[in-house]
Design a protein around this motif. Structure first.
Motif, short mmCIF file in Angstrom:
data_model
loop_
_atom_site.label_atom_id
_atom_site.label_comp_id
_atom_site.label_asym_id
_atom_site.label_seq_id
_atom_site.Cartn_x
_atom_site.Cartn_y
_atom_site.Cartn_z
N THR A 5 5.97 2.42 -11.91
CA THR A 5 4.92 1.41 -11.99
C THR A 5 4.89 0.57 -10.72
N LEU A 6 3.77 -0.11 -10.54
CA LEU A 6 3.62 -1.00 -9.39
C LEU A 6 4.71 -2.06 -9.41
N GLY A 7 4.97 -2.62 -10.58
CA GLY A 7 5.99 -3.67 -10.68
C GLY A 7 7.36 -3.19 -10.27
N GLU A 8 7.71 -1.96 -10.66
CA GLU A 8 9.02 -1.41 -10.30
C GLU A 8 9.13 -1.22 -8.79
N VAL A 9 8.06 -0.74 -8.18
CA VAL A 9 8.09 -0.52 -6.74
C VAL A 9 8.16 -1.85 -5.98
N MET A 10 7.40 -2.83 -6.42
CA MET A 10 7.43 -4.14 -5.76
C MET A 10 8.81 -4.77 -5.89
N ALA A 11 9.45 -4.57 -7.04
CA ALA A 11 10.81 -5.10 -7.23
C ALA A 11 11.79 -4.40 -6.28
N GLU A 12 11.60 -3.10 -6.11
CA GLU A 12 12.48 -2.36 -5.21
C GLU A 12 12.26 -2.81 -3.76
N LEU A 13 11.03 -3.02 -3.39
CA LEU A 13 10.74 -3.51 -2.04
C LEU A 13 11.37 -4.89 -1.82
N ALA A 14 11.30 -5.75 -2.83
CA ALA A 14 11.91 -7.08 -2.74
C ALA A 14 13.41 -6.96 -2.55
N GLY A 15 14.01 -5.97 -3.21
CA GLY A 15 15.45 -5.76 -3.09
C GLY A 15 15.86 -5.24 -1.72
N LEU A 52 -1.11 4.93 -7.16
CA LEU A 52 -0.08 3.93 -6.87
C LEU A 52 -0.28 3.40 -5.45
N ALA A 53 -0.63 4.28 -4.53
CA ALA A 53 -0.87 3.86 -3.14
C ALA A 53 -2.00 2.85 -3.08
N ARG A 54 -3.08 3.11 -3.82
CA ARG A 54 -4.22 2.18 -3.82
C ARG A 54 -3.79 0.81 -4.37
N ARG A 55 -2.98 0.81 -5.42
CA ARG A 55 -2.57 -0.45 -6.03
C ARG A 55 -1.59 -1.20 -5.12
N LEU A 56 -0.73 -0.46 -4.44
CA LEU A 56 0.17 -1.10 -3.48
C LEU A 56 -0.63 -1.76 -2.36
N TRP A 57 -1.66 -1.06 -1.88
CA TRP A 57 -2.48 -1.61 -0.79
C TRP A 57 -3.14 -2.92 -1.23
N GLU A 58 -3.58 -2.96 -2.47
CA GLU A 58 -4.31 -4.13 -2.96
C GLU A 58 -3.43 -5.38 -3.11
N THR A 59 -2.10 -5.22 -3.08
CA THR A 59 -1.21 -6.38 -3.20
C THR A 59 -1.30 -7.29 -1.98
#
Length: 223
Positions: A5-15, A52-59
């Motif tokens: 999920t987007l949330g999981e990826v964003m959390a991993e990036l934060a880590g 997922l790429a599109r949603r990551l871009w939109e962040t």
């Protein structure tokens, strides 16, 4: 990891956030703190995931945008979508990766090259010139190389940094790939002196066009 999920990826990036990486990236105008090697490793694990790429871009998060570029399908974007993405690229690395990893592989690349090359936005214009440099090297048929040199000669000296860099790369590619225009390309580079004093690491080629042209042509003659 196909259903990440987007949330999981964003959390991993934060880590992956590293103050030292942020400091280094910041020197180049990039506002993120993720080591690019670790970012690429994450992308390799995620594999291609267009939605997922599109949603990551939109962040609008720089690291997320870079990851989006690495896991997207370049040919899946529409022309207007890419135009909008370029105008929201903001940081140099996102702009560079978007043009090189996505736009160059997209069916609308030539249409965008023509639209962007004389765009009043220097960031869009620089993308157009980067695509022109690519065509000069790989598919020069139909290009007016003398005309491109005329524009570079008239406009490169006073162009904004990113646009100047792209025009300079096009100048170098004309000199490297097209012997009939080489002397003029070198002469323009010498007279304009763009990037003449750019600091170059040992073992790297200077971006100053006359040096760049002569070094690349010399390497070919050595083979």
């Amino acid at each position: 990891m196909a259903e990440t999920t987007l949330g999981e990826v964003m959390a991993e990036l934060a880590g992956l956030e590293d103050p030292k990486a942020r400091e280094v990236n910041g020197r180049h105008g990039d506002d993120h703190g993720v080591n690019l090697g670790k970012l690429r490793a994450l992308a390799k694990r995620l594999k291609t995931q267009q939605e997922l790429a599109r949603r990551l871009w939109e962040t609008d998060d720089t690291a997320a945008k870079l990851l989006a570029i690495l896991i997207c399908r370049p040919k899946a974007f529409e022309r207007d979508e890419l135009d909008g993405m370029l105008r929201k690229a903001r940081t140099p690395k996102v702009h560079d990766w978007l043009v090189n990893y996505v736009v160059k592989k997209n069916p609308h690349a030539e249409e965008l090259r023509l639209a962007w090359s004389d765009d009043p936005d220097p960031a869009a214009a620089s993308a157009g010139w980067a695509l022109t440099a690519e065509r000069v090297a790989k598919q020069p048929g139909g290009l007016d190389l003398a005309g491109l040199l005329d524009i570079i000669e008239a406009e490169m000296k006073d162009a904004p940094d990113r646009l100047q860099w792209a025009m300079n790369a096009c100048l170098a590619q004309i000199g490297i790939e097209h012997a009939e225009h080489r002397a003029r390309a070198i002469d323009i580079g010498e007279r304009l002196a763009v990037l003449k004093d750019y600091p170059t690491s040992p073992g790297c080629t200077s971006p100053f066009a006359p040096i760049w042209i002569n070094e690349m042509v010399g390497r070919r003659h050595e083979k």
